[in-house]
Motif scaffolding. Structure first.
Motif, PDB file in Angstrom:
ATOM      1  N   ASN A 117      18.020 -73.313 -62.105  1.00 51.95           N
ATOM      2  CA  ASN A 117      17.073 -74.146 -62.981  1.00 51.95           C
ATOM      3  C   ASN A 117      17.898 -74.495 -64.392  1.00 51.95           C
ATOM      4  N   ASN A 118      18.751 -73.948 -64.752  1.00 46.54           N
ATOM      5  CA  ASN A 118      19.723 -74.255 -65.796  1.00 46.54           C
ATOM      6  C   ASN A 118      20.657 -75.225 -65.537  1.00 46.54           C
ATOM      7  N   THR A 120      20.239 -77.531 -63.422  1.00 46.45           N
ATOM      8  CA  THR A 120      19.331 -78.599 -63.106  1.00 46.45           C
ATOM      9  C   THR A 120      19.116 -79.352 -64.427  1.00 46.45           C
ATOM     10  N   ALA A 121      18.952 -78.432 -65.359  1.00 50.32           N
ATOM     11  CA  ALA A 121      18.545 -78.862 -66.679  1.00 50.32           C
ATOM     12  C   ALA A 121      19.820 -79.693 -67.306  1.00 50.32           C
ATOM     13  N   GLU A 125      19.400 -83.357 -67.742  1.00 50.52           N
ATOM     14  CA  GLU A 125      19.094 -83.999 -69.047  1.00 50.52           C
ATOM     15  C   GLU A 125      20.405 -83.908 -69.792  1.00 50.52           C
ATOM     16  N   ARG A 360       7.242 -71.339 -69.298  1.00 51.88           N
ATOM     17  CA  ARG A 360       8.104 -72.224 -70.198  1.00 51.88           C
ATOM     18  C   ARG A 360       7.572 -73.508 -70.633  1.00 51.88           C
ATOM     19  N   ARG A 361       6.621 -73.965 -69.896  1.00 53.33           N
ATOM     20  CA  ARG A 361       5.944 -75.225 -70.043  1.00 53.33           C
ATOM     21  C   ARG A 361       5.353 -75.161 -71.550  1.00 53.33           C
ATOM     22  N   TYR A 364       8.733 -75.737 -73.544  1.00 55.30           N
ATOM     23  CA  TYR A 364       9.307 -77.229 -73.171  1.00 55.30           C
ATOM     24  C   TYR A 364       8.219 -77.804 -72.089  1.00 55.30           C
ATOM     25  N   GLU A 366       8.371 -80.476 -70.579  1.00 56.86           N
ATOM     26  CA  GLU A 366       9.049 -81.289 -69.556  1.00 56.86           C
ATOM     27  C   GLU A 366       9.363 -80.455 -68.375  1.00 56.86           C
ATOM     28  N   ALA A 367       9.454 -78.985 -68.488  1.00 56.27           N
ATOM     29  CA  ALA A 367      10.084 -78.380 -67.633  1.00 56.27           C
ATOM     30  C   ALA A 367       9.378 -78.505 -66.232  1.00 56.27           C
TER      31      ALA A 367
END
Length: 401
Positions: A117-118, A120-121, A125, A360-361, A364, A366-367
């Motif tokens: 996931n990180n 992915t970020a 992004e 997390r949402r 964040y 947008e997660a």
């Protein structure tokens, strides 16, 4: 330490203990010393200038290099079959240092559609903020790569096995197509470690690991490493590590990783043995809908996994017929297996990406979950406890406590 063996390199386990170090050159100290210093002195100005100009090997400042770090890099590079390596303060620091060293505004990078996931970020992004285009492709079908390549593409990046699903990608098939297009291939091999999988042997150009996980193996530090050809690693150290991230791994952390590295092969053998037993139990349990584990006979990509891995490692994912709510309830009933987000420790750990996303949402909005990661999926990292105890814990949790 140099031991001559006609036509044969020292074995993996031997190199994990001895590579790059001779106790007799360090006052007989069997354990390598820890160089706890930020800077290094020189006998004269000319000597300092020679090191700065890369005319001779040496050490200048701890952010760039340190003898303890150098030993770790040399040892892991030997185990991975790479010319050189660059250690960093975390797995993400290693990946970021690599990307910022090799990619520039206007470049493109192809990544598999499912990543940690990180990562992915970072790719979804972070890189686009600096003018780097990221193209997501389903690399489980290697042929999909060809249509995504443009004149601006520089790298192909993927994980195998993939975090958090445990799915396996065909390194050799992807590398063949990438090289035909003139691209370099980067593989995150954290889930396997060099004890079980060496992507360079299957055509990859660069390998990254989170040292936090199996290579250290004891859940007590953060670290990462990039491995590949010497020229590229020199660039990563001089650009990505030196001033773009500055994310240096401390000498003490390097020493601890070196200590963990000595037992990597035997630990990975036991992780794999335990995990296969657990996966087989889950596969047969009526409450379980699906299990993804590379060496499970029922896993659809089992043949690919066995072609490029020496063992299944300790990572798997699974889902229940009871879905999200059933997964959350089952996890809460576990008594031995810890609910925690990391992996590769001697302790068994379980986490729920969907549940983590919900929390997390709140911070964040947008997660989102990666492609192929469902709200039902649980990621299980099998440790070194007795397999029977892990199986009993999972059974009682699956059966309702």
């Amino acid at each position: 330490m140099t031991i001559h063996r006609p036509n044969r390199q020292l074995g993996f386990q031997t190199r994990s203990i001895h590579q790059g170090y001779d106790p007799l050159l360090e006052r007989g100290s069997v354990s390598p010393p820890i160089y706890m210093t930020s800077t290094f002195a020189f006998p004269n100005v000319a000597a300092a200038d020679a090191v700065v100009a890369d005319e001779v090997e040496g050490f200048l400042y701890g952010r760039e290099h340190n003898p303890t770090q150098a030993l770790l890099e040399q040892r892991v590079a030997s185990l991975e079959g790479a010319e050189a390596g660059v250690a960093a303060a975390s797995g993400m620091a290693a990946i970021s240092s690599l990307f910022f060293s090799l990619l520039s505004p206007g470049d493109e990078i192809i990544v598999h559609e499912t990543l940690y996931n990180n990562t992915t970020a970072l790719t979804g992004e972070g890189l686009p903020r600096f003018g780097i285009k990221v193209v997501k492709v389903d690399l489980s079908e290697p042929a999909n790569l060809t249509a995504a390549v443009t004149q601006k593409t520089r790298l192909v990046y993927f994980e195998t096995p993939i975090n958090p699903t445990g799915e396996v990608l065909d390194i050799a098939a992807i590398a063949t197509l990438a090289h035909q297009a003139g691209l370099r291939v980067v593989v995150d091999s954290t889930f396997a470690s060099p004890a079980l999988q060496r992507p360079l042997e299957h055509g990859a150009d660069i390998v990254v690991h989170s040292l936090t996980k199996y290579i250290n193996g004891h859940g007590d530090l953060l670290g990462g490493i990039v491995l590949g050809d010497a020229e590229t690693m020199h660039k990563v150290r001089g650009l990505g590590l030196r001033y773009l991230t500055g994310a240096t791994l401390s000498p003490m952390a390097c020493f601890l990783v070196l200590r963990g590295l000595k037992t990597l092969k035997v630990r990975m053998r036991q992780h794999s043995e335990n995990a296969l037993a657990v996966a087989q139990m889950l596969d047969a349990h009526p409450a379980v809908r699906i299990v993804r584990y590379p060496f499970l006979e029922s896993y659809p990509r089992n043949a690919i996994a066995r072609k490029q891995m020496a063992g299944g490692s300790g990572m798997m994912s699974f889902e229940l017929h009871a879905g999200y709510d059933g997964a959350m309830a089952m996890m809460d009933r576990l008594k031995l297996i810890a609910r925690a987000v990391s992996l590769g420790d001697v302790e068994s750990l379980i986490m729920h990406p969907g549940g983590l996303l919900q929390a997390r949402r709140k911070v964040y909005p947008e997660a989102k979950l990666g492609t192929g990661v469902t709200m039902d999926l649980m990621r299980l990292s099998i440790g070194l406890e007795d397999a029977e105890d892990l199986i009993d814990d999972l059974k009682q949790a699956l059966d309702g406590g």
